[in-house]
Design a protein around this motif. Structure first.
Motif, PDB file in Angstrom:
ATOM      1  N   VAL A   1       0.832  -1.202   0.000  1.00  0.00           N
ATOM      2  CA  VAL A   1       0.000   0.000   0.000  1.00  0.00           C
ATOM      3  C   VAL A   1       0.866   1.251   0.000  1.00  0.00           C
ATOM      4  N   ASN A   2       1.843   1.312   0.911  1.00  0.00           N
ATOM      5  CA  ASN A   2       2.781   2.428   1.010  1.00  0.00           C
ATOM      6  C   ASN A   2       2.078   3.779   1.087  1.00  0.00           C
ATOM      7  N   ARG A   3       1.095   3.860   1.967  1.00  0.00           N
ATOM      8  CA  ARG A   3       0.397   5.143   2.179  1.00  0.00           C
ATOM      9  C   ARG A   3       0.895   5.781   3.466  1.00  0.00           C
ATOM     10  N   TYR A   4       1.260   7.035   3.378  1.00  0.00           N
ATOM     11  CA  TYR A   4       1.800   7.812   4.483  1.00  0.00           C
ATOM     12  C   TYR A   4       0.733   8.809   4.921  1.00  0.00           C
ATOM     13  N   ASP A   5       0.428   8.855   6.219  1.00  0.00           N
ATOM     14  CA  ASP A   5      -0.691   9.664   6.682  1.00  0.00           C
ATOM     15  C   ASP A   5      -0.330  10.353   7.997  1.00  0.00           C
ATOM     16  N   THR A   6      -1.181  11.305   8.416  1.00  0.00           N
ATOM     17  CA  THR A   6      -0.935  12.121   9.593  1.00  0.00           C
ATOM     18  C   THR A   6      -1.941  11.803  10.688  1.00  0.00           C
ATOM     19  N   PRO A   7      -1.496  11.659  11.943  1.00  0.00           N
ATOM     20  CA  PRO A   7      -2.434  11.370  13.024  1.00  0.00           C
ATOM     21  C   PRO A   7      -3.293  12.575  13.374  1.00  0.00           C
ATOM     22  N   THR A   8      -4.362  12.308  14.131  1.00  0.00           N
ATOM     23  CA  THR A   8      -5.202  13.375  14.664  1.00  0.00           C
ATOM     24  C   THR A   8      -4.980  13.446  16.176  1.00  0.00           C
ATOM     25  N   LYS A   9      -5.847  14.155  16.889  1.00  0.00           N
ATOM     26  CA  LYS A   9      -5.651  14.374  18.318  1.00  0.00           C
ATOM     27  C   LYS A   9      -6.478  13.409  19.159  1.00  0.00           C
ATOM     28  N   THR A  10      -5.972  13.125  20.339  1.00  0.00           N
ATOM     29  CA  THR A  10      -6.683  12.275  21.284  1.00  0.00           C
ATOM     30  C   THR A  10      -6.274  12.647  22.702  1.00  0.00           C
ATOM     31  N   SER A  11      -7.041  12.194  23.672  1.00  0.00           N
ATOM     32  CA  SER A  11      -6.657  12.381  25.073  1.00  0.00           C
ATOM     33  C   SER A  11      -6.443  11.042  25.769  1.00  0.00           C
ATOM     34  N   TRP A  12      -6.583   9.937  25.037  1.00  0.00           N
ATOM     35  CA  TRP A  12      -6.424   8.615  25.630  1.00  0.00           C
ATOM     36  C   TRP A  12      -5.086   8.024  25.214  1.00  0.00           C
ATOM     37  N   SER A  13      -4.694   6.942  25.876  1.00  0.00           N
ATOM     38  CA  SER A  13      -3.442   6.267  25.537  1.00  0.00           C
ATOM     39  C   SER A  13      -3.666   4.765  25.579  1.00  0.00           C
ATOM     40  N   GLY A  14      -3.257   4.067  24.524  1.00  0.00           N
ATOM     41  CA  GLY A  14      -3.395   2.629  24.485  1.00  0.00           C
ATOM     42  C   GLY A  14      -3.430   2.096  23.075  1.00  0.00           C
ATOM     43  N   ILE A  15      -3.613   0.783  22.961  1.00  0.00           N
ATOM     44  CA  ILE A  15      -3.661   0.102  21.657  1.00  0.00           C
ATOM     45  C   ILE A  15      -4.903  -0.776  21.633  1.00  0.00           C
ATOM     46  N   THR A  16      -5.689  -0.674  20.567  1.00  0.00           N
ATOM     47  CA  THR A  16      -6.902  -1.469  20.419  1.00  0.00           C
ATOM     48  C   THR A  16      -6.964  -2.063  19.014  1.00  0.00           C
ATOM     49  N   VAL A  17      -7.814  -3.060  18.856  1.00  0.00           N
ATOM     50  CA  VAL A  17      -8.119  -3.582  17.522  1.00  0.00           C
ATOM     51  C   VAL A  17      -9.634  -3.607  17.353  1.00  0.00           C
ATOM     52  N   ASN A  18     -10.065  -3.464  16.112  1.00  0.00           N
ATOM     53  CA  ASN A  18     -11.476  -3.561  15.757  1.00  0.00           C
ATOM     54  C   ASN A  18     -11.669  -4.617  14.681  1.00  0.00           C
ATOM     55  N   TYR A  19     -12.841  -5.199  14.702  1.00  0.00           N
ATOM     56  CA  TYR A  19     -13.327  -6.005  13.583  1.00  0.00           C
ATOM     57  C   TYR A  19     -14.770  -5.573  13.341  1.00  0.00           C
ATOM     58  N   GLN A  20     -15.168  -5.454  12.098  1.00  0.00           N
ATOM     59  CA  GLN A  20     -16.484  -4.911  11.773  1.00  0.00           C
ATOM     60  C   GLN A  20     -17.139  -5.636  10.608  1.00  0.00           C
ATOM     61  N   GLN A  21     -18.465  -5.773  10.684  1.00  0.00           N
ATOM     62  CA  GLN A  21     -19.276  -6.295   9.581  1.00  0.00           C
ATOM     63  C   GLN A  21     -20.319  -5.252   9.199  1.00  0.00           C
ATOM     64  N   ASP A  22     -20.412  -4.984   7.894  1.00  0.00           N
ATOM     65  CA  ASP A  22     -21.347  -3.987   7.373  1.00  0.00           C
ATOM     66  C   ASP A  22     -22.531  -4.663   6.706  1.00  0.00           C
ATOM     67  N   GLY A  23     -23.721  -4.118   6.970  1.00  0.00           N
ATOM     68  CA  GLY A  23     -24.931  -4.637   6.356  1.00  0.00           C
ATOM     69  C   GLY A  23     -25.154  -4.069   4.963  1.00  0.00           C
ATOM     70  N   ASN A  24     -25.855  -4.829   4.121  1.00  0.00           N
ATOM     71  CA  ASN A  24     -26.088  -4.399   2.737  1.00  0.00           C
ATOM     72  C   ASN A  24     -27.443  -3.700   2.597  1.00  0.00           C
TER      73      ASN A  24
END
Length: 334
Positions: free
Chosen positions: A293-316
């Motif tokens: 992919v080689n996409r370079y991007d910029t972070p936004t702001k937050t007040s929390w600290s940690g690492i999470t993962v998501n998994y998602q299913q979208d309806g049609n």
């Protein structure tokens, strides 16, 4: 584009519906830790007061089919971004994980998974929704014996009456509300993690009923929010999109996403927090074929600290119920 603040200390993004025009606004920011989840699961956020609340999306249908065993639960800055993509048949999974990497294995059997319905048109978290519906239904079952690679797969199902609604499953790995016992009060684990690999197998019997499947790695550090969102559009067009953090929208990669029915699909996603504090979307490997992919991007702001993962299913467009099985879900970081 929109942001909702809630009274919990964790955070996750929201997205555009794959192949549909309404915006799922990213990022949900959860601030002061005033509630504590029980059983290792982060508490459900309260409703947002914003007229256009943002949130992450993932939906799960309530009906589960097939044989299973085990437990069951229902339950901004601006900058320029650049990317290029190329494909190869070279596997890009465990061979690229160095010996010094830490691994959180078999997340499909981990505690800490929490599901949230996200409803159109704004796709904010629906605090009044329940897994039984009627708007969106969802369920999750762990310890599923078939189909499974390990004998302990996780089955996630979505459905309901609201078209194009989604369900997000979120798991706090490192930091407050960690499901792994890694609360990291000194922030040493988080600050030393620069590279991440999301390694998962998934199985489906009818992928054509899925609008999209989403796989996200999220890091929040030193006031910055790094969201490596990856969406495999299926009914939405069989292409990988990645999350544009500053613009809060999906960015098409031009990389095809063609998972197969009735077999285990192996997905490996590699990303990096660069030495200059940016996001690098490195590569996506699906069933042995690697796309850089080689996409370079910029972070936004937050007040929390940690690492999470998501998994998602979208309806049609009909919100047809469908199930996805997850197995051998490993998360590597170093």
């Amino acid at each position: 584009m929109f942001c909702c603040q809630m009274s919990l200390a964790w955070e996750f993004p929201a997205y555009l519906k794959a192949g549909v025009s309404p915006v799922k606004t990213c990022v949900v920011i959860l601030i002061a830790a005033t509630l504590v989840g029980c059983g290792g699961i982060a508490p459900v956020p309260s409703n947002n007061t914003s007229p256009n609340p943002g949130s992450n999306s993932t939906s799960s249908a309530g009906s589960a089919s097939g044989s299973s065993s085990g437990s069951s639960t229902s339950g901004s800055s601006s900058s320029s971004s650049s990317s290029s993509s190329s494909s190869s048949s070279k596997p890009n999974s465990s061979s690229d994980v160095p010996a010094q990497a830490k691994t959180i294995p078999n997340l499909q059997v981990s505690k800490g998974w929490t599901g949230y319905a996200l409803l159109p048109p704004w796709f904010g978290i629906c605090s009044s929704c329940s897994p039984s519906g009627p708007q969106t239904t969802w369920s999750s079952s762990q310890g599923v014996s078939s189909p499974s690679l390990t004998g302990k797969a996780m089955k996630l199902t979505i459905g309901g009456k609201t078209k194009y609604s989604d369900v997000l499953w979120n798991n706090h790995l490192i930091g407050q509300f960690s499901s792994q016992g890694m609360w990291d009060p000194s922030n040493s684990i988080n600050s030393n993690a620069h590279n991440f690999v999301y390694d998962i197998y998934f199985f489906a019997k009818d992928l054509g009923t899925s609008q999209a499947l989403e796989f996200d790695i999220n890091q929040f550090l030193n006031g910055k929010s790094y969201i490596w969102g990856h969406e495999c559009r299926i009914a939405g067009g069989n292409q990988w999109d990645v999350w544009d953090n500053p613009k809060q929208t999906w960015h098409p990669t031009g990389i095809g996403c063609w998972p197969k029915n009735n077999q285990w699909n192996h997905l490996t996603i590699q990303v990096q927090r660069t030495s200059d504090g940016h996001l690098l979307f490195k590569s996506i490997t699906l069933n042995g074929k690697t796309a850089n992919v080689n996409r370079y991007d910029t972070p936004t702001k937050t007040s929390w600290s940690g690492i999470t993962v998501n998994y998602q299913q979208d309806g049609n467009y009909q919100q047809q119920p469908y199930s996805i099985w997850l197995d051998k879900f490993n998360f590597h970081y170093w």
